[in-house]
Design a protein around this motif. Structure first.
Motif, PDB file in Angstrom:
ATOM      1  N   VAL A   1      19.275  40.690  88.930  1.00  0.00           N
ATOM      2  CA  VAL A   1      17.815  41.508  89.147  1.00  0.00           C
ATOM      3  C   VAL A   1      16.937  40.799  88.214  1.00  0.00           C
ATOM      4  O   VAL A   1      15.942  40.182  88.273  1.00  0.00           O
ATOM      5  CB  VAL A   1      17.900  42.882  89.121  1.00  0.00           C
ATOM      6  N   ASP A   2      17.613  40.757  87.021  1.00  0.00           N
ATOM      7  CA  ASP A   2      16.558  40.507  85.803  1.00  0.00           C
ATOM      8  C   ASP A   2      17.571  39.972  84.678  1.00  0.00           C
ATOM      9  O   ASP A   2      18.139  40.805  84.048  1.00  0.00           O
ATOM     10  CB  ASP A   2      15.860  41.532  85.124  1.00  0.00           C
ATOM     11  N   ARG A   3      17.835  38.720  84.690  1.00  0.00           N
ATOM     12  CA  ARG A   3      18.606  37.943  83.970  1.00  0.00           C
ATOM     13  C   ARG A   3      18.529  38.356  82.304  1.00  0.00           C
ATOM     14  O   ARG A   3      19.669  38.500  81.856  1.00  0.00           O
ATOM     15  CB  ARG A   3      18.846  36.424  84.310  1.00  0.00           C
ATOM     16  N   ASP A   4      17.251  38.212  81.939  1.00  0.00           N
ATOM     17  CA  ASP A   4      17.080  38.181  80.611  1.00  0.00           C
ATOM     18  C   ASP A   4      17.358  39.691  80.068  1.00  0.00           C
ATOM     19  O   ASP A   4      18.120  39.862  79.106  1.00  0.00           O
ATOM     20  CB  ASP A   4      15.824  37.922  80.211  1.00  0.00           C
ATOM     21  N   ARG A   5      16.820  40.670  80.965  1.00  0.00           N
ATOM     22  CA  ARG A   5      17.353  41.901  80.477  1.00  0.00           C
ATOM     23  C   ARG A   5      18.813  42.444  80.801  1.00  0.00           C
ATOM     24  O   ARG A   5      19.417  42.963  79.456  1.00  0.00           O
ATOM     25  CB  ARG A   5      16.639  42.973  81.796  1.00  0.00           C
ATOM     26  N   ALA A   6      19.493  41.783  81.638  1.00  0.00           N
ATOM     27  CA  ALA A   6      20.909  42.071  81.838  1.00  0.00           C
ATOM     28  C   ALA A   6      21.613  41.398  80.584  1.00  0.00           C
ATOM     29  O   ALA A   6      22.381  42.035  79.971  1.00  0.00           O
ATOM     30  CB  ALA A   6      21.494  41.490  83.016  1.00  0.00           C
ATOM     31  N   ARG A   7      21.125  40.105  80.140  1.00  0.00           N
ATOM     32  CA  ARG A   7      21.759  39.628  79.130  1.00  0.00           C
ATOM     33  C   ARG A   7      21.586  40.361  77.935  1.00  0.00           C
ATOM     34  O   ARG A   7      22.725  40.425  76.996  1.00  0.00           O
ATOM     35  CB  ARG A   7      20.978  38.212  78.804  1.00  0.00           C
ATOM     36  N   ASN A   8      20.520  40.778  77.635  1.00  0.00           N
ATOM     37  CA  ASN A   8      20.235  41.297  76.464  1.00  0.00           C
ATOM     38  C   ASN A   8      20.955  42.801  76.434  1.00  0.00           C
ATOM     39  O   ASN A   8      21.582  43.076  75.346  1.00  0.00           O
ATOM     40  CB  ASN A   8      18.604  41.940  76.402  1.00  0.00           C
ATOM     41  N   VAL A   9      21.157  43.520  77.545  1.00  0.00           N
ATOM     42  CA  VAL A   9      21.963  44.678  77.651  1.00  0.00           C
ATOM     43  C   VAL A   9      23.382  44.532  77.146  1.00  0.00           C
ATOM     44  O   VAL A   9      24.145  44.953  76.413  1.00  0.00           O
ATOM     45  CB  VAL A   9      21.726  45.433  78.915  1.00  0.00           C
ATOM     46  N   LEU A  10      23.892  42.978  77.870  1.00  0.00           N
ATOM     47  CA  LEU A  10      25.175  43.258  77.711  1.00  0.00           C
ATOM     48  C   LEU A  10      25.608  42.498  76.340  1.00  0.00           C
ATOM     49  O   LEU A  10      26.693  42.857  75.599  1.00  0.00           O
ATOM     50  CB  LEU A  10      25.742  41.767  78.633  1.00  0.00           C
ATOM     51  N   LEU A  11      24.771  41.739  75.578  1.00  0.00           N
ATOM     52  CA  LEU A  11      24.875  41.397  74.184  1.00  0.00           C
ATOM     53  C   LEU A  11      24.751  42.421  72.976  1.00  0.00           C
ATOM     54  O   LEU A  11      25.727  42.499  72.439  1.00  0.00           O
ATOM     55  CB  LEU A  11      23.661  40.362  73.676  1.00  0.00           C
ATOM     56  N   ARG A  12      23.956  43.454  73.510  1.00  0.00           N
ATOM     57  CA  ARG A  12      24.059  44.952  72.691  1.00  0.00           C
ATOM     58  C   ARG A  12      25.320  45.684  72.880  1.00  0.00           C
ATOM     59  O   ARG A  12      25.909  46.062  71.946  1.00  0.00           O
ATOM     60  CB  ARG A  12      22.746  45.773  72.964  1.00  0.00           C
ATOM     61  N   LEU A  13      25.769  45.702  74.081  1.00  0.00           N
ATOM     62  CA  LEU A  13      27.226  46.284  74.437  1.00  0.00           C
ATOM     63  C   LEU A  13      28.095  45.455  73.739  1.00  0.00           C
ATOM     64  O   LEU A  13      29.055  45.943  72.972  1.00  0.00           O
ATOM     65  CB  LEU A  13      27.457  46.550  75.849  1.00  0.00           C
ATOM     66  N   ARG A  14      28.348  44.266  73.771  1.00  0.00           N
ATOM     67  CA  ARG A  14      29.287  43.278  73.142  1.00  0.00           C
ATOM     68  C   ARG A  14      29.236  43.367  71.736  1.00  0.00           C
ATOM     69  O   ARG A  14      30.372  43.578  71.071  1.00  0.00           O
ATOM     70  CB  ARG A  14      28.732  41.757  73.719  1.00  0.00           C
ATOM     71  N   ALA A  15      28.035  43.595  71.017  1.00  0.00           N
ATOM     72  CA  ALA A  15      27.793  43.728  69.645  1.00  0.00           C
ATOM     73  C   ALA A  15      28.718  45.080  69.098  1.00  0.00           C
ATOM     74  O   ALA A  15      29.047  45.272  68.254  1.00  0.00           O
ATOM     75  CB  ALA A  15      26.470  43.706  69.129  1.00  0.00           C
ATOM     76  N   ALA A  16      28.514  46.161  70.129  1.00  0.00           N
ATOM     77  CA  ALA A  16      29.073  47.400  69.786  1.00  0.00           C
ATOM     78  C   ALA A  16      30.894  47.432  70.168  1.00  0.00           C
ATOM     79  O   ALA A  16      31.324  48.311  70.013  1.00  0.00           O
ATOM     80  CB  ALA A  16      28.631  48.585  70.691  1.00  0.00           C
ATOM     81  N   GLY A  17      31.224  46.299  70.562  1.00  0.00           N
ATOM     82  CA  GLY A  17      32.769  45.890  70.827  1.00  0.00           C
ATOM     83  C   GLY A  17      33.103  46.362  72.325  1.00  0.00           C
ATOM     84  O   GLY A  17      34.161  46.153  72.673  1.00  0.00           O
ATOM     85  N   VAL A  18      32.214  46.775  73.228  1.00  0.00           N
ATOM     86  CA  VAL A  18      32.277  47.321  74.518  1.00  0.00           C
ATOM     87  C   VAL A  18      32.732  46.088  75.168  1.00  0.00           C
ATOM     88  O   VAL A  18      32.180  45.171  75.145  1.00  0.00           O
ATOM     89  CB  VAL A  18      31.434  48.068  75.103  1.00  0.00           C
TER      90      VAL A  18
END
Ligand code: C2E
Ligand code: MG
Ligand code: MG
Ligand code: MG
Length: 287
Positions: free
Chosen positions: A157-174
């Motif tokens: 749906v929104d690749r940039d948005r998705a990427r951003n959310v996933l990167l923030r989750l990754r940064a939290a170790g999720v």
């Protein structure tokens, strides 16, 4: 819809829709109560690591312990929740339940990552990452105690948005899994630069893979391509020993399905894990 309902066939549908709407409204009303009164419960299905035969994690699947209708499955209420604006609340309730359970398992010395499913819409919730990190911190859990299963739809749906959310989750170790892979339109190339840990092959390819050459080819090639991107490949819907054997031959990393265990309440999962561990010790000649 007057023009349509003047046609005989359509009138039947239209009448059906009316009573359907009524049922949906009732379900929505009851779901509000259910969320407030803790009627939602989680069942857990193990994921089995194929080369090692260990259980690195479980998937949490929501059920509704309805006061009169009995145990309801997601297909009976998730859509109503989504359309009725209750998905955000439902997601938070499920996350709380799953992480509370993760704490209990941690206290029992069980190392299990709990995977929670997210609807595309809950991932568009700007607060989600903050909510998740706060829930983990409140329980002093590491991010790796949680995996989030997202769909290809969300990524598209929104690749940039998705990427951003996933990167923030990754940064939290999720940890992140892409669920139902193969049913959407994304290609592995598209997933390449997203922070994804696990690819879950949809059960619609896994279930028929011994009788259907195309399903089998899809499974095999997804495993190979996924590996070239350093993804762990999970097969969903493993219903027989024969399919499991074939997945091992294909080099699949993780299996999940009725053949191994159905989704069950936490206590039942604990028994399953303990029985399996005991059987493993016996097989190894240790007990
Ligand atoms: P999913 O995430 O792809 O979950 C797998 C579904 O396949 C589950 O159905 C599971 O019970 C079922 N399954 C597992 N092994 C087998 C097998 O060997 N054979 C067959 N035929 N089926 C198997 P369930 O629990 O009814 O959930 C359906 C869908 O509802 C899930 O699909 C997921 O998309 C959604 N869902 C479940 N829990 C939640 C939740 O807490 N939040 C959200 N947003 N969605 C959820
Ligand atoms: Mg899932
Ligand atoms: Mg799935
Ligand atoms: Mg599925």
């Amino acid at each position: 819809y007057s023009a349509k309902s003047s046609r005989v066939g359509q009138r039947i549908y239209s009448a059906g829709d009316d009573s359907n709407d009524e049922a949906r409204l009732r379900t929505l009303h009851e779901l509000r109560i259910a969320l407030a009164e803790n009627q939602l419960v989680l069942h857990y299905q193990p994921k089995v690591d194929l080369p090692r035969d260990s259980v690195p994690g479980v998937e949490a699947l929501v059920r509704w312990n309805h006061p009169t209708r009995g145990l309801l499955f997601p297909n009976e209420f998730l859509e109503v929740a989504e359309h009725g604006g209750l998905m955000r609340t439902l997601t938070r309730v499920v996350l709380e339940l799953a992480l509370d359970q993760a704490v209990l398992w941690q206290d029992q010395g069980r190392v299990l990552t709990v995977a929670v499913n997210l609807s595309s819409r809950s991932l568009l919730d700007y607060q989600l990452v903050n909510v998740v990190t706060r829930m983990l911190a409140d329980r002093e859990l590491p991010g790796s105690a949680l995996m989030l299963e997202v769909t290809e739809e969300f990524l598209l749906v929104d690749r940039d948005r998705a990427r951003n959310v996933l990167l923030r989750l990754r940064a939290a170790g999720v940890l992140i899994a892409v669920d139902d892979f193969g049913t959407g339109y994304s290609s592995l190339a598209y997933l390449r630069d997203l922070p994804i840990d696990e690819l879950k092959l949809d059960q619609s390819f896994v279930i028929p893979m011994l009788d259907d050459d195309r399903a089998s080819a899809l499974v095999a090639s997804s495993i190979n391509l996924g590996h070239s991107l350093d993804l762990r490949i999970v097969a969903e819907g493993v219903e027989t020993a024969e399919v499991l054997d074939q997945l091992v031959r294909f080099g699949c990393d993780v299996a999940q399905g009725y053949y191994l265990s159905r989704p069950v309440p936490a206590a039942e999962l604990e028994r399953w894990l303990d029985d399996r561990a005991a059987a493993g010790l016996v097989a190894a000649g240790i007990e």
